[in-house]
Design a protein around this motif. Structure first.
Motif, PDB file in Angstrom:
ATOM      1  N   ALA A  49      -8.838 -10.471 -54.484  1.00 55.57           N
ATOM      2  CA  ALA A  49      -8.512  -9.645 -53.331  1.00 55.57           C
ATOM      3  C   ALA A  49      -8.183 -10.432 -52.062  1.00 55.57           C
ATOM      4  O   ALA A  49      -7.385 -10.008 -51.249  1.00 55.57           O
ATOM      5  N   HIS A  96      -2.238  -4.143 -50.429  1.00 53.88           N
ATOM      6  CA  HIS A  96      -1.042  -4.858 -49.932  1.00 53.88           C
ATOM      7  C   HIS A  96       0.245  -4.039 -50.041  1.00 53.88           C
ATOM      8  O   HIS A  96       1.250  -4.488 -50.603  1.00 53.88           O
ATOM      9  N   ALA A 130      -1.780 -10.264 -53.878  1.00 59.61           N
ATOM     10  CA  ALA A 130      -1.111  -9.547 -52.794  1.00 59.61           C
ATOM     11  C   ALA A 130       0.178  -8.858 -53.237  1.00 59.61           C
ATOM     12  O   ALA A 130       0.679  -7.984 -52.537  1.00 59.61           O
ATOM     13  N   GLU A 155       0.589 -11.633 -43.988  1.00 61.97           N
ATOM     14  CA  GLU A 155      -0.643 -11.112 -43.386  1.00 61.97           C
ATOM     15  C   GLU A 155      -0.793 -11.627 -41.957  1.00 61.97           C
ATOM     16  O   GLU A 155      -1.676 -11.204 -41.220  1.00 61.97           O
ATOM     17  N   PHE A 179      -8.450  -2.300 -46.532  1.00 65.19           N
ATOM     18  CA  PHE A 179      -8.142  -3.601 -45.926  1.00 65.19           C
ATOM     19  C   PHE A 179      -8.994  -3.903 -44.701  1.00 65.19           C
ATOM     20  O   PHE A 179      -9.414  -5.033 -44.498  1.00 65.19           O
ATOM     21  N   HIS A 238      -8.035 -11.085 -43.856  1.00 66.43           N
ATOM     22  CA  HIS A 238      -8.954 -10.520 -44.846  1.00 66.43           C
ATOM     23  C   HIS A 238     -10.416 -10.519 -44.402  1.00 66.43           C
ATOM     24  O   HIS A 238     -11.115  -9.531 -44.570  1.00 66.43           O
ATOM     25  N   HIS A 293      -2.978 -15.185 -54.127  1.00 65.52           N
ATOM     26  CA  HIS A 293      -3.968 -14.110 -54.270  1.00 65.52           C
ATOM     27  C   HIS A 293      -3.258 -12.814 -54.638  1.00 65.52           C
ATOM     28  O   HIS A 293      -2.030 -12.746 -54.622  1.00 65.52           O
TER      29      HIS A 293
HETATM   30 ZN   LIG Z   1      -4.195 -10.158 -48.962  1.00 64.72          ZN
END
Ligand SMILES: [Zn+2]
Length: 303
Positions: free
Chosen positions: A213, A129, A195, A269, A83, A58, A193
């Motif tokens: 976020a 996401h 996601a 991620e 992103f 992130h 979070h």
């Molecule tokens: Zn994320």
């Protein structure tokens, strides 16, 4: 199995091998796109990831060396949808925007939101996401396939067959998730979070999240209290943590909830080196997520 090792660094150039030189070079922004590109590119593509293994993407920023690596590659594969804010001024031969063509809803439930950010602070007001929804992930795979086919038309059939094979796995995964979550006592869950919004929408669930976020940054005591109250209202006793972050915040919240416990829901991620060496990838991680989600949602075991 993945064709190249995901280290984030550029794989070493093989000397004297004309086959190596013929390969298209693909730089993916972060893990899931690295895996998707590796699956489609197979032996014909040299794929690397900009964000190194085990690093949360992130708040990641590219170095000048990363920019050079992208410039000399055949293509840069990004998620987009806000992103990779660093990608806007990145020079690349081809930028493959894998979310292009997906209709993403602007989250405008929030009140008094900032101009460009929604209530969760997503850039441009959309939740990026998309890879956590296997149906949208398939779209990303198709975008990668199309880019490889046009960059290297001589191997078009190869990329198309690889993409079809992976798309079939994503279809099976979608059916698997549908079945596993078919009979659950609850439909609300607390993610670490924000996601799992697209995932939740796909499978008829309601995601709540501690963070917005990004999984990083400060959480005010007031927000913690809200989550504790929400959990009590919805009779939730599982708080989900993540694999790339410190679980202490989730532990603290769970400690305030009757029978509270912490399980992991990975936003995929990034994948650490141990997992990678064990051959664990996107589909395994998605299945682990479903198993942990079934505990929190009190789902019945499927035959
Ligand atoms: Zn994320």
């Amino acid at each position: 199995m993945l064709a190249t090792i995901y280290t984030g660094s550029r794989p070493s150039q093989q000397q004297g091998s004309s086959q190596e030189q013929d390969k298209i070079t693909v730089v993916a922004s972060f893990y899931p796109l690295y895996e998707f590109a590796s699956r489609v590119g197979g032996d014909r593509a040299e794929v690397s990831s900009l964000v190194p293994a085990g690093v949360e993407p992130h708040d990641w920023e590219p170095t000048p060396q990363d920019r050079q690596r992208v410039q000399s590659a055949s293509m840069l594969v990004i998620n987009s949808a806000g992103f990779e804010s660093w990608a806007d001024d990145m020079e690349a031969n081809i930028v493959v925007n894998t979310s292009e063509g997906i209709e993403l809803e602007h989250d405008d439930e929030g009140e008094g939101e900032e101009e460009d950010n929604d209530e969760h602070g997503h850039e441009g007001g959309v939740n990026p996401h998309i890879w956590l929804d296997p149906v949208l992930a398939k779209h990303q795979v198709e975008k990668i396939r199309d880019a490889m086919v046009s960059a290297d038309p001589a191997n078009a059939n190869y990329y198309m067959e690889d993409a079809d094979r992976f798309a079939a796995e994503l279809d099976s995964l979608d059916a698997f998730i549908e079945l596993e979550l078919a009979d659950c006592g609850k439909s609300d869950f607390v993610a670490f979070h924000d996601a799992f919004a697209h995932f939740a929408e796909r499978y008829g669930l309601t995601q709540h999240s501690i963070h917005g976020a990004s999984p990083e940054g400060e959480i005010l005591p007031q927000r913690m209290q809200e989550i504790i109250e929400l959990a009590s209202e919805l009779d939730i006793n599982v708080i989900y943590s993540e694999d790339l972050i410190d679980s202490r915040l989730a532990d603290t919240i769970a400690g305030e909830i009757p029978d509270g416990r912490v399980l992991v829901l990975s936003p995929i991620e990034g994948i650490d080196r141990e997992e990678q060496q064990a051959g664990i990838g996107y589909i395994d991680k998605m299945k682990e997520n479903v198993a942990d989600l079934k505990v929190g949602l009190e789902c019945r075991q499927q035959q």
